[in-house]
Design an enzyme around this catalytic site. Structure first.
Site, PDB file in Angstrom:
ATOM      1  N   ALA A   8      45.106  45.045  20.366  1.00  0.00           N
ATOM      2  CA  ALA A   8      44.141  45.405  19.401  1.00  0.00           C
ATOM      3  C   ALA A   8      42.932  44.425  19.889  1.00  0.00           C
ATOM      4  CB  ALA A   8      44.429  44.943  18.000  1.00  0.00           C
ATOM      5  N   ARG A  14      32.008  51.612  19.079  1.00  0.00           N
ATOM      6  CA  ARG A  14      31.278  52.841  18.168  1.00  0.00           C
ATOM      7  C   ARG A  14      31.447  52.790  16.785  1.00  0.00           C
ATOM      8  NH1 ARG A  14      34.188  57.548  21.064  1.00  0.00           N
ATOM      9  NH2 ARG A  14      35.540  55.940  22.060  1.00  0.00           N
ATOM     10  N   LYS A  21      37.321  46.508  14.615  1.00  0.00           N
ATOM     11  CA  LYS A  21      37.729  47.864  14.622  1.00  0.00           C
ATOM     12  C   LYS A  21      39.148  47.750  13.732  1.00  0.00           C
ATOM     13  CE  LYS A  21      39.325  50.636  17.790  1.00  0.00           C
ATOM     14  NZ  LYS A  21      39.073  51.502  18.904  1.00  0.00           N
ATOM     15  N   THR A  77      44.958  47.210  29.873  1.00  0.00           N
ATOM     16  CA  THR A  77      46.117  47.159  28.869  1.00  0.00           C
ATOM     17  C   THR A  77      47.365  46.591  29.468  1.00  0.00           C
ATOM     18  OG1 THR A  77      46.530  49.448  29.847  1.00  0.00           O
ATOM     19  CG2 THR A  77      45.702  49.465  27.585  1.00  0.00           C
ATOM     20  N   GLY A 137      45.931  59.502  29.776  1.00  0.00           N
ATOM     21  CA  GLY A 137      46.729  59.375  31.052  1.00  0.00           C
ATOM     22  C   GLY A 137      47.703  60.783  31.128  1.00  0.00           C
ATOM     23  N   LYS A 348      40.500  41.479 -21.385  1.00  0.00           N
ATOM     24  CA  LYS A 348      40.404  40.767 -19.938  1.00  0.00           C
ATOM     25  C   LYS A 348      41.436  39.312 -20.173  1.00  0.00           C
ATOM     26  CE  LYS A 348      38.635  36.967 -19.002  1.00  0.00           C
ATOM     27  NZ  LYS A 348      37.619  35.744 -19.157  1.00  0.00           N
ATOM     28  N   TYR A 384      33.334  32.564 -24.962  1.00  0.00           N
ATOM     29  CA  TYR A 384      32.535  31.818 -23.946  1.00  0.00           C
ATOM     30  C   TYR A 384      31.300  31.463 -24.757  1.00  0.00           C
ATOM     31  CZ  TYR A 384      29.805  31.653 -19.763  1.00  0.00           C
ATOM     32  OH  TYR A 384      29.047  31.190 -18.669  1.00  0.00           O
TER      33      TYR A 384
HETATM   34  C1  UD1 Z   1      45.247  54.148  27.166  1.00  0.00           C
HETATM   35  C2  UD1 Z   1      46.118  54.569  28.625  1.00  0.00           C
HETATM   36  C3  UD1 Z   1      46.208  56.212  28.578  1.00  0.00           C
HETATM   37  C4  UD1 Z   1      46.453  56.950  27.271  1.00  0.00           C
HETATM   38  C5  UD1 Z   1      45.903  56.472  26.151  1.00  0.00           C
HETATM   39  C6  UD1 Z   1      46.200  56.897  24.767  1.00  0.00           C
HETATM   40  C7  UD1 Z   1      45.773  52.781  29.984  1.00  0.00           C
HETATM   41  C8  UD1 Z   1      45.289  52.341  31.393  1.00  0.00           C
HETATM   42  N1  UD1 Z   1      45.717  53.899  29.682  1.00  0.00           N
HETATM   43  O1  UD1 Z   1      43.954  54.792  27.661  1.00  0.00           O
HETATM   44  O2  UD1 Z   1      47.190  56.439  29.813  1.00  0.00           O
HETATM   45  O3  UD1 Z   1      46.664  58.044  27.339  1.00  0.00           O
HETATM   46  O4  UD1 Z   1      45.770  54.851  26.053  1.00  0.00           O
HETATM   47  O5  UD1 Z   1      45.498  56.629  24.019  1.00  0.00           O
HETATM   48  O6  UD1 Z   1      46.670  52.042  29.562  1.00  0.00           O
HETATM   49  N2  UD1 Z   1      43.174  47.130  25.134  1.00  0.00           N
HETATM   50  C9  UD1 Z   1      43.162  45.548  24.901  1.00  0.00           C
HETATM   51  N3  UD1 Z   1      42.859  44.926  26.020  1.00  0.00           N
HETATM   52  C10 UD1 Z   1      42.301  45.545  27.018  1.00  0.00           C
HETATM   53  C11 UD1 Z   1      42.290  46.983  27.051  1.00  0.00           C
HETATM   54  C12 UD1 Z   1      42.628  47.572  26.138  1.00  0.00           C
HETATM   55  O7  UD1 Z   1      43.640  45.317  24.027  1.00  0.00           O
HETATM   56  O8  UD1 Z   1      41.970  44.762  27.948  1.00  0.00           O
HETATM   57  C13 UD1 Z   1      43.608  47.703  23.588  1.00  0.00           C
HETATM   58  C14 UD1 Z   1      42.292  48.482  23.036  1.00  0.00           C
HETATM   59  O9  UD1 Z   1      41.896  47.692  22.151  1.00  0.00           O
HETATM   60  C15 UD1 Z   1      43.187  49.592  22.380  1.00  0.00           C
HETATM   61  C16 UD1 Z   1      44.430  50.050  23.421  1.00  0.00           C
HETATM   62  O10 UD1 Z   1      44.318  48.699  24.360  1.00  0.00           O
HETATM   63  O11 UD1 Z   1      43.608  49.578  21.381  1.00  0.00           O
HETATM   64  C17 UD1 Z   1      44.116  51.233  24.637  1.00  0.00           C
HETATM   65  O12 UD1 Z   1      43.020  50.980  25.368  1.00  0.00           O
HETATM   66  P1  UD1 Z   1      42.174  51.832  25.890  1.00  0.00           P
HETATM   67  O13 UD1 Z   1      41.101  51.337  26.478  1.00  0.00           O
HETATM   68  O14 UD1 Z   1      41.624  52.629  24.588  1.00  0.00           O
HETATM   69  O15 UD1 Z   1      42.937  52.836  26.884  1.00  0.00           O
HETATM   70  P2  UD1 Z   1      42.489  54.306  27.071  1.00  0.00           P
HETATM   71  O16 UD1 Z   1      41.470  54.482  28.078  1.00  0.00           O
HETATM   72  O17 UD1 Z   1      42.555  55.023  25.911  1.00  0.00           O
END
Ligand code: UD1
Ligand code: CA
Length: 457
Positions: A8, A14, A21, A77, A137, A348, A384
């Site tokens: 998170a 957005r 978020k 991630t 992915g 109240k 009051y």
């Molecule tokens: C990721 C997956 C993708 C999958 C998709 C599903 C990777 C590289 N790809 O893509 O295969 O289909 O989720 O929704 O993992 N986050 C962090 N730190 C970071 C990057 C991301 O905490 O450095 C968190 C984001 O806040 C988010 C989650 O990880 O909650 C997923 O990251 P996001 O960048 O949305 O990955 P996707 O491109 O959607």
């Protein structure tokens, strides 16, 4: 131990929000807490949330037993999971979840965990198949359906892009394999990020078994990135919540205008009329009629109680009691059984005993009212003085005549009577009648005299 790492750290640009978020709410609960709760319900022992933006705000939304780690730069991630490395033991089962997928069901997670365990996998990914896989992915399997790897949209060949089975972003790992793989993940890809999906091929190549479990619906995997998606998630969850209550024997007259938060409990044979919001940790008993047009926030209601066109906040209402129409129960009110709180009555921080009635137009604030008390029309508990609040006590079986003022602090003892229109400034002993108003004066002939005076003008 089974541990979940909940990603998170993303900013959620957005959402166009000054708040992170994952603290935006769906059906009254922060998105991240929906994920934490689903995880805990599915049997995860410890939840670890990876944060990057608005850390204090997210922390204060989380319950105290949830661990927090910080990822200062969002490098991907795999990098995010690495931030929780110190919490990962070699013998742990590690689940990875996303903080912005509030619709994930604990049942889905439970069967996914079973799949992972029964297959003795070193890593398992949860997948689903979709018509339009753009952006996700892709799950690449060999001719025997075994999982080979995951390829991101931006790195995929045309053939890989055609695959409709997608990565949910939810995984299960054996701790030892995860730790080893994380150390090896690189960022030589189209986005220059450390991809968590890359751990799958690394684990497989180091001799671990990799599995893909096609066991989720695209609906529950829905990520929330914008206000429009937030409202879609709300709609989906609201429908599910309402349906679950109906399955449990609650009648909901109009599901489209009924807003019930996730953690609300409602007994069977209760009827929810249109236009109700029942929120936070409210608990409603059986055979009640709620609404129409009623808000019940963080409050408890007994059985067989009717609440019509009213607002109840942080309060308790007993059984077989009638509230409304147009009653307002403000925080810390406690209304007993067999009571009546009628139209335009505001309560109240007051306790009202069993069998007591305030049928119309009263203000009952900072009070303790006993059993079988009658509060007439237009009674005001004057609590009051412009600076401080004072408390009134009205004991069992007292009768407060209409249009009286009880100037607090004041005690009306048992069986006392207050004559209508009285302004009570002193305590009234048991069994007394208190009349605190001027005697009526009659002036015979006054009207005739006035008429004559007027004619002479
Ligand atoms: C990721 C997956 C993708 C999958 C998709 C599903 C990777 C590289 N790809 O893509 O295969 O289909 O989720 O929704 O993992 N986050 C962090 N730190 C970071 C990057 C991301 O905490 O450095 C968190 C984001 O806040 C988010 C989650 O990880 O909650 C997923 O990251 P996001 O960048 O949305 O990955 P996707 O491109 O959607
Ligand atoms: Ca995403």
């Amino acid at each position: 131990m089974k541990k979940a790492i909940i990603l998170a750290a993303g900013k959620g640009t957005r959402m166009k929000s000054s708040h992170p978020k994952v603290v935006h709410k769906v059906c009254g609960k922060e998105m991240v807490n929906h994920v934490v709760d689903a995880s805990a319900e599915a049997g995860v022992d410890e939840n670890i949330v990876v944060l990057g933006h608005g850390i204090d705000e997210v922390k204060s939304a989380l319950s105290e037993d949830v661990k927090v780690v910080v990822q200062n730069e969002q490098l991907g991630t795999a990098h995010a999971v690495m931030m929780a490395n110190d919490y990962i033991g070699e013998d742990d089962t590690v689940v990875v979840l996303c903080g912005d997928t509030p619709l994930i069901e604990s049942e889905t997670l439970s069967s996914f965990f079973d799949f992972h365990k029964n297959g003795d996998f070193a890593v398992t990914v949860l997948t689903t198949s979709v018509e339009d896989p753009t952006g996700y992915g892709r799950i690449i399997r060999d001719s025997n359906k075994h999982l080979i790897k995951i390829v991101e949209q931006k790195d995929a060949s045309d053939e890989e892009k055609a695959v409709k089975e997608i990565n949910s972003g939810i995984y299960c790992f054996k701790g030892k394999y995860l730790k080893e793989a994380l150390a090896k993940v690189g960022n030589d890809n189209a986005q220059g990020e450390y991809y968590l999906p890359d751990t799958i091929e690394l684990i497989r190549l180091s001799g671990g078994k990799a599995g893909a479990c096609e066991g989720a619906t695209i609906e529950e995997l829905m990520g929330v990135n914008s206000r429009v998606q937030l409202s879609n998630a709300e709609k989906i969850m609201r429908r599910k919540i309402n349906e679950a209550h109906m399955e449990n024997g609650v009648t909901i007259i109009d599901v489209d205008s009924t807003y019930i938060d996730k953690d609300v409990e409602i007994g069977n044979d209760t009827v929810i009329m249109p236009g109700c919001m029942i929120t936070k940790k409210s608990k409603i008993g059986s055979s009640c009629t709620i609404g129409p047009d009623t808000t019940i926030e963080n409050s408890t209601v007994g059985d067989d109680t009717t609440i019509k066109k009213s607002e109840i906040l942080d309060s308790e209402v007993g059984s077989n009691t009638k509230v409304g129409p147009f009653a307002y129960l403000r925080p810390q009110s406690q209304v007993g059984n067999n009571c009546k709180i009628g139209d335009f009555v505001e309560v109240k921080k007051a306790k009202i005993g069993d069998g007591s009635k305030a049928s119309h137009l009263s203000y009952i604030g900072d009070a303790e009212v006993g059993k079988n008390v009658n509060i007439g029309c237009g009674v005001v508990f004057v609590n009051y003085d412009g600076k401080n609040k004072f408390k009134s006590i009205v004991k069992d079986n007292a009768f407060i005549g209409s249009n009286s003022n009880l100037i607090a602090p004041v005690v009306i003892e048992e069986d006392a009577y207050i004559a209508t229109g009285s302004t009570i400034t002193d305590d009234v002993p048991q069994g007394n009648l208190a009349i605190a108003r001027q005697r009526q004066v009659l002036k015979p002939g006054w009207v005739e005299n006035k008429r004559k005076r007027d004619e002479q003008k």
